[in-house]
Structure formats: structure tokens, C-alpha cells
Design a protein around this motif. Sequence first.
Motif, short mmCIF file in Angstrom:
data_model
loop_
_atom_site.label_atom_id
_atom_site.label_comp_id
_atom_site.label_asym_id
_atom_site.label_seq_id
_atom_site.Cartn_x
_atom_site.Cartn_y
_atom_site.Cartn_z
N TYR A 105 0.84 -1.20 0.00
CA TYR A 105 0.00 0.00 0.00
C TYR A 105 0.88 1.25 0.00
N ASN A 106 0.98 1.96 1.09
CA ASN A 106 1.80 3.17 1.11
C ASN A 106 3.03 3.00 2.01
N GLU A 107 3.47 1.79 2.18
CA GLU A 107 4.63 1.51 3.04
C GLU A 107 5.69 0.76 2.24
N ILE A 108 6.91 1.21 2.34
CA ILE A 108 8.01 0.53 1.66
C ILE A 108 8.56 -0.53 2.61
N ILE A 109 8.43 -1.78 2.21
CA ILE A 109 8.93 -2.88 3.03
C ILE A 109 10.43 -3.04 2.85
N ASP A 110 10.87 -3.07 1.59
CA ASP A 110 12.29 -3.25 1.30
C ASP A 110 12.61 -2.57 -0.02
N VAL A 111 13.79 -2.05 -0.14
CA VAL A 111 14.23 -1.43 -1.39
C VAL A 111 15.73 -1.66 -1.54
N LYS A 112 16.14 -1.97 -2.77
CA LYS A 112 17.56 -2.13 -3.06
C LYS A 112 17.79 -1.70 -4.50
N ALA A 113 19.03 -1.37 -4.81
CA ALA A 113 19.38 -0.95 -6.16
C ALA A 113 19.33 -2.15 -7.09
N SER A 114 18.79 -1.96 -8.28
CA SER A 114 18.75 -3.03 -9.28
C SER A 114 20.11 -3.09 -9.98
N TYR A 115 20.28 -4.08 -10.83
CA TYR A 115 21.53 -4.18 -11.58
C TYR A 115 21.70 -2.99 -12.52
N ILE A 116 20.59 -2.54 -13.10
CA ILE A 116 20.63 -1.36 -13.95
C ILE A 116 21.00 -0.14 -13.12
N GLY A 117 20.45 -0.02 -11.91
CA GLY A 117 20.76 1.10 -11.03
C GLY A 117 22.22 1.11 -10.60
N ILE A 118 22.76 -0.05 -10.30
CA ILE A 118 24.17 -0.14 -9.90
C ILE A 118 25.06 0.26 -11.07
N ALA A 119 24.72 -0.21 -12.28
CA ALA A 119 25.51 0.14 -13.46
C ALA A 119 25.40 1.64 -13.75
N TYR A 120 24.19 2.20 -13.60
CA TYR A 120 23.99 3.63 -13.82
C TYR A 120 24.80 4.45 -12.83
N PHE A 121 24.81 4.04 -11.57
CA PHE A 121 25.57 4.76 -10.54
C PHE A 121 27.07 4.63 -10.79
#
Length: 108
Positions: free
Chosen positions: A51-67
Amino acid sequence: MKIHLTKDEKTVFRSIVLKGNECPAGITGACYFLCVVSLQQKGLVEAVINYNEIIDVKASYIGIAYFAESPALRNPIDWYRVITTASIIITALATALALFVACRALKG
């Protein structure tokens, strides 16, 4: 890869990549939620949302490559727009100069 990020999205994304699932200082909970959803839609993070709560979040492989490619997270420059704007300005200045020279020649 052209991905445009807002200032808050950059802050949240940098925090997720470097610190994990932690809301950075200066970002409200609602803003953090919206940034995570936006980053997920852009493919930079993988998030589990209830709903409106973030349970877990992590960088994706695309995000890691972009960073890794752009650690400063600078938005890409649209060179086509820069060149087009510069050519319009140069054309306008040349036209004004030509009109000035023509008017002076007719006058005197």
C-alpha cells in the motif's frame, strides 16, 4: 543511458546505493515513498511496497551500473537542443546586423 532524475530522486537513489534501505536526512516520508516509486518505474531500484509503506528497497543491476557510470548523477545534456538554440541565436544576430548595415547604406 538517458535517465532524468529530480534532486530528491538523486538524493534517495544515492542513499539506497550507498546505505541501503534508509530514508536520507532532509527527505520526508511521503517524498521518499514517491521517489522510490519513481525510481522503481525507471528501473533503477527494486522495491517491495505494501500500500503506502516501503517494506524493502535495493538498487537493481541497472541502477548499480547507472551509478557506476555516473556517480555524480548528472542529468544528460540534450546536445540537439543546445545546438538548435545556438544556431537560432546566431541567425537572429546575423539578421539584425544585416538589417542595420542595409538601413545605414540606404540612409547615407
